[in-house]
Design an enzyme around this catalytic site. Structure first.
Site, PDB file in Angstrom:
ATOM      1  N   ARG A 127      28.545  14.333  37.013  1.00 20.67           N
ATOM      2  CA  ARG A 127      27.128  14.020  36.891  1.00 20.67           C
ATOM      3  C   ARG A 127      26.265  15.084  37.542  1.00 20.67           C
ATOM      4  NH1 ARG A 127      26.248   8.336  37.822  1.00 20.67           N
ATOM      5  NH2 ARG A 127      26.763   8.574  35.635  1.00 20.67           N
ATOM      6  N   TYR A 128      26.679  15.502  38.722  1.00 19.32           N
ATOM      7  CA  TYR A 128      25.893  16.482  39.478  1.00 19.32           C
ATOM      8  C   TYR A 128      26.479  17.865  39.235  1.00 19.32           C
ATOM      9  CZ  TYR A 128      24.160  12.425  42.103  1.00 19.32           C
ATOM     10  OH  TYR A 128      23.585  11.246  42.468  1.00 19.32           O
ATOM     11  N   ARG A 141      29.656  18.769  41.974  1.00 20.90           N
ATOM     12  CA  ARG A 141      30.651  17.822  42.484  1.00 20.90           C
ATOM     13  C   ARG A 141      30.984  16.759  41.443  1.00 20.90           C
ATOM     14  NH1 ARG A 141      25.633  17.376  44.121  1.00 20.90           N
ATOM     15  NH2 ARG A 141      24.665  15.430  44.810  1.00 20.90           N
ATOM     16  N   CYS A 186      42.468  -2.215  43.848  1.00 19.45           N
ATOM     17  CA  CYS A 186      42.034  -2.318  45.228  1.00 19.45           C
ATOM     18  C   CYS A 186      42.844  -3.426  45.884  1.00 19.45           C
ATOM     19  CB  CYS A 186      40.556  -2.695  45.292  1.00 19.45           C
ATOM     20  SG  CYS A 186      39.502  -1.439  44.550  1.00 19.45           S
ATOM     21  N   CYS A 188      36.017  -6.615  45.630  1.00 19.55           N
ATOM     22  CA  CYS A 188      34.691  -6.982  46.113  1.00 19.55           C
ATOM     23  C   CYS A 188      33.942  -7.655  44.971  1.00 19.55           C
ATOM     24  CB  CYS A 188      33.932  -5.740  46.540  1.00 19.55           C
ATOM     25  SG  CYS A 188      34.887  -4.725  47.664  1.00 19.55           S
ATOM     26  N   CYS A 218      31.338  -5.472  43.131  1.00 19.02           N
ATOM     27  CA  CYS A 218      31.766  -4.135  42.718  1.00 19.02           C
ATOM     28  C   CYS A 218      30.999  -3.654  41.486  1.00 19.02           C
ATOM     29  CB  CYS A 218      33.250  -4.127  42.411  1.00 19.02           C
ATOM     30  SG  CYS A 218      33.849  -2.506  41.918  1.00 19.02           S
ATOM     31  N   ARG A 258      31.917  -1.282  39.625  1.00 17.98           N
ATOM     32  CA  ARG A 258      32.869  -0.903  38.571  1.00 17.98           C
ATOM     33  C   ARG A 258      33.717  -2.081  38.140  1.00 17.98           C
ATOM     34  NH1 ARG A 258      33.997   4.013  41.808  1.00 17.98           N
ATOM     35  NH2 ARG A 258      32.083   5.211  41.491  1.00 17.98           N
ATOM     36  N   ASP A 263      23.505  -2.498  42.165  1.00 19.09           N
ATOM     37  CA  ASP A 263      23.373  -2.020  40.782  1.00 19.09           C
ATOM     38  C   ASP A 263      23.080  -3.122  39.776  1.00 19.09           C
ATOM     39  OD1 ASP A 263      23.773   0.684  41.101  1.00 19.09           O
ATOM     40  OD2 ASP A 263      25.949   0.426  41.224  1.00 19.09           O
ATOM     41  N   ASP A 316      20.895   3.914  42.595  1.00 23.57           N
ATOM     42  CA  ASP A 316      21.651   4.709  41.629  1.00 23.57           C
ATOM     43  C   ASP A 316      21.002   4.445  40.274  1.00 23.57           C
ATOM     44  OD1 ASP A 316      23.587   6.494  40.832  1.00 23.57           O
ATOM     45  OD2 ASP A 316      25.180   5.475  41.936  1.00 23.57           O
ATOM     46  N   LYS A 334      21.814   9.209  42.252  1.00 26.37           N
ATOM     47  CA  LYS A 334      21.237   8.460  43.366  1.00 26.37           C
ATOM     48  C   LYS A 334      19.839   8.967  43.692  1.00 26.37           C
ATOM     49  CE  LYS A 334      25.842   8.033  45.271  1.00 26.37           C
ATOM     50  NZ  LYS A 334      26.495   8.923  44.277  1.00 26.37           N
TER      51      LYS A 334
HETATM   52  C1  LIG Z   1      27.690   9.337  44.327  1.00 23.17           C
HETATM   53  C2  LIG Z   1      28.248  10.243  43.366  1.00 23.17           C
HETATM   54  C3  LIG Z   1      28.569  11.567  43.716  1.00 23.17           C
HETATM   55  C4  LIG Z   1      28.349  12.099  45.105  1.00 23.17           C
HETATM   56  O1  LIG Z   1      27.022  12.106  45.473  1.00 23.17           O
HETATM   57  P1  LIG Z   1      26.569  12.563  46.917  1.00 23.17           P
HETATM   58  O2  LIG Z   1      25.116  12.284  46.966  1.00 23.17           O
HETATM   59  O3  LIG Z   1      26.919  14.009  47.049  1.00 23.17           O
HETATM   60  O4  LIG Z   1      27.366  11.741  47.905  1.00 23.17           O
HETATM   61  C5  LIG Z   1      29.086  12.381  42.744  1.00 23.17           C
HETATM   62  N1  LIG Z   1      29.281  11.949  41.490  1.00 23.17           N
HETATM   63  C6  LIG Z   1      28.974  10.688  41.116  1.00 23.17           C
HETATM   64  C7  LIG Z   1      29.178  10.275  39.698  1.00 23.17           C
HETATM   65  C8  LIG Z   1      28.449   9.792  42.045  1.00 23.17           C
HETATM   66  O5  LIG Z   1      28.161   8.534  41.675  1.00 23.17           O
HETATM   67  S1  SF4 Z   2      33.637  -1.915  45.632  1.00 27.44           S
HETATM   68 FE1  SF4 Z   2      35.022  -2.083  43.829  1.00 27.44          FE
HETATM   69  S2  SF4 Z   2      36.180  -0.174  43.831  1.00 27.44           S
HETATM   70 FE2  SF4 Z   2      35.248  -0.417  45.875  1.00 27.44          FE
HETATM   71  S3  SF4 Z   2      36.796  -1.405  47.138  1.00 27.44           S
HETATM   72 FE3  SF4 Z   2      35.497  -2.982  46.315  1.00 27.44          FE
HETATM   73  S4  SF4 Z   2      36.502  -3.668  44.419  1.00 27.44           S
HETATM   74 FE4  SF4 Z   2      37.401  -1.712  44.974  1.00 27.44          FE
END
Ligand SMILES: *Cc1c(COP(=O)(O)O)cnc(C)c1O
Ligand code: SF4
Length: 442
Positions: free
Chosen positions: A128-129, A132, A141, A145, A148, A150, A309, A346, A353
């Site tokens: 995305r960025y 990174r 996991c 959670c 979560c 995801r 989210d 986000d 973010k």
């Molecule tokens: C959060 C995130 C990152 C890292 O973001 P930072 O602001 O550098 O911590 C990188 N890629 C994705 C897809 C993210 O959600």
């Molecule tokens: S937030 Fe989602 S991915 Fe993260 S530890 Fe909890 S269940 Fe696992």
């Protein structure tokens, strides 16, 4: 005798839970992460038994319906933190046991609000960025959670990607020189065996442009015994590893989680924490401040506070953004700067973010800005009367500012530093015109 020893090591609740699971459990088993995983609570009956509670038939059928859509898994350790006398208000219970509200879909709910799947060049990577990537090396996991983001992925196809799939991710990183920071995420990357993780870290480290590797894990919170000496020893072989964990409530900071954090900090890993703002769990300035203070006291730097989210089934956890603002307002200036996380949303649609912070700059003119501080004091900062901007046509070779991208030359040691440095043979510094030394010259 054995009972005495048990009582010393576990608290009473943990001992009780351990004994219900297996009455002959030796002390070492409770702290064995594989034992904890093997006995993770996944069904309603065991949950009732271990918590010593009884659901009504209606509660039971609602729970069962929710479990069909989103799985449950709670480590005996995490479950032992629940106050069973007031479980419906317990922050650990609320984070780990499903409520039927998870089945309520709001109009704005989305399956993949962050568009992680669309920004995905290969299945395990979200790019995305610019510099990174998020590298999802596990889909499971130890504890699921309830909030979560995801949920669509995590737990639903319970698996750790095989080497071939991980290799595709590594290859993508290898052929993309812009990537200097890799975030290992999931699921929980520490669900992988030490050897498998070691292999991934070794591969990533062999890529010259990868400068930083981050591991995002909830293990110190939900299964602190995963932070074994062997794991730490393996991680220590790798350079530039940062660890980011995920505490949401001060109650999660226990003797065991403190031990896990200390092990990581003692071995030199920089530690960060992200929290999610959750209605009925930590949406309170006092709770949040207590959590942040406990984190920094354990050498963990609060990194992000996330607005919850728009993922499906999370509507009951969401707070207004104003709640987060109020919390941040109660922190900045009121406590240590490094205890204050950055509050972010986000962006739905994959915008990344976005920091949202209270306003401190309240007005300005051509030569002055008006600011307010945390106490409400309004003040001014006078800007320079004249300022010669550096002419910039992006021709950096001609620039008068020294834009050197090399590492700085270390200045030779002077003063006290020279005395301290081993390479110098100087043993004293004497002010000019020292009377005592003048006498000696005679
Ligand atoms: C959060 C995130 C990152 C890292 O973001 P930072 O602001 O550098 O911590 C990188 N890629 C994705 C897809 C993210 O959600
Ligand atoms: S937030 Fe989602 S991915 Fe993260 S530890 Fe909890 S269940 Fe696992």
């Amino acid at each position: 005798m054995v009972a005495d020893k048990l009582a010393k090591i576990f608290n009473e609740v943990q001992q009780e839970i351990a004994e219900i699971i297996d009455e002959r459990i030796p002390i070492s088993k409770w702290k064995d992460w594989n034992w904890q995983m093997k006995h993770a609570v996944k069904d309603i009956k065991t949950l009732e038994k271990l918590l010593g509670i009884k659901y009504t038939d209606e509660q039971k059928s609602e729970l069962a319906k929710t479990l069909e859509k989103f799985p449950m898994s709670i480590t005996p350790y995490y479950l032992s933190l629940i106050d069973s006398d007031d479980f419906l208000n317990d922050p650990i219970y609320l984070q780990s046991v499903p409520l039927s509200s998870e089945l309520i879909m709001d109009a704005e709910d989305m399956r993949d609000p962050l568009h992680e799947d669309s920004d995905s060049p290969v299945p395990t990577i979200t790019h995305r960025y610019p510099d990174r990537v998020l590298f999802q090396i596990s889909n499971i996991c130890s504890m699921y959670c309830r909030f979560c983001t995801r949920k669509r992925k995590v737990g639903d196809s319970d698996y750790i990607p095989i080497r071939g799939i991980i290799k595709d991710g590594i290859n993508y990183i290898r052929k993309t020189p812009a990537i200097r920071d890799v975030l290992l995420s999931g699921g929980d990357p520490l669900m992988l065996s030490d050897d498998y993780l070691d292999w991934i870290l070794t591969e990533l480290e062999s890529i010259p442009h990868v400068e930083v590797i981050r591991i995002g894990t909830r293990m110190p919170v939900v299964l602190p015994y995963r932070i074994t000496d062997d794991l730490v020893k393996m991680l220590k072989k790798h350079k530039n590893v940062w660890i980011n964990t995920h505490f949401n409530h001060p109650k999660e900071i226990t003797t065991s989680s403190k031990e896990a954090l200390a092990k990581l900090a003692d071995n030199g890993f920089p530690l960060g924490n992200q929290s999610v703002l959750l209605s009925g769990i930590n949406d309170c300035p006092k709770i949040m401040k207590s959590l942040l203070h406990k984190l920094v006291a354990n050498r963990v730097r609060p990194y992000y506070l996330y607005q919850c989210d728009l993922s499906e089934g999370l509507s009951h956890f969401r707070t207004p953004v104003g709640k987060g603002m109020e919390i941040i307002e109660s922190l900045i200036g009121h406590t240590s700067g490094f205890a204050v996380p950055r509050y972010v949303i986000d962006a739905p649609g994959g915008g990344g973010k976005i920091p949202v912070m209270p306003q401190y700059l309240i007005s300005w003119s051509t030569n002055k800005v008006i600011l307010r501080n945390y106490e409400g004091v309004i003040t001014t900062y006078k800007e320079p009367d004249s300022y010669e901007p550096v002419y910039c046509d992006r021709n950096c070779d001609k620039c008068e500012l020294q834009l050197s991208l090399e590492d700085g030359d270390e200045a030779p040691a002077i003063g006290i530093a020279e005395l301290l440095a081993d390479q110098e043979d100087k043993i004293s510094l004497i002010p000019e015109g020292n009377k005592r030394l003048d006498r000696r010259d005679d």
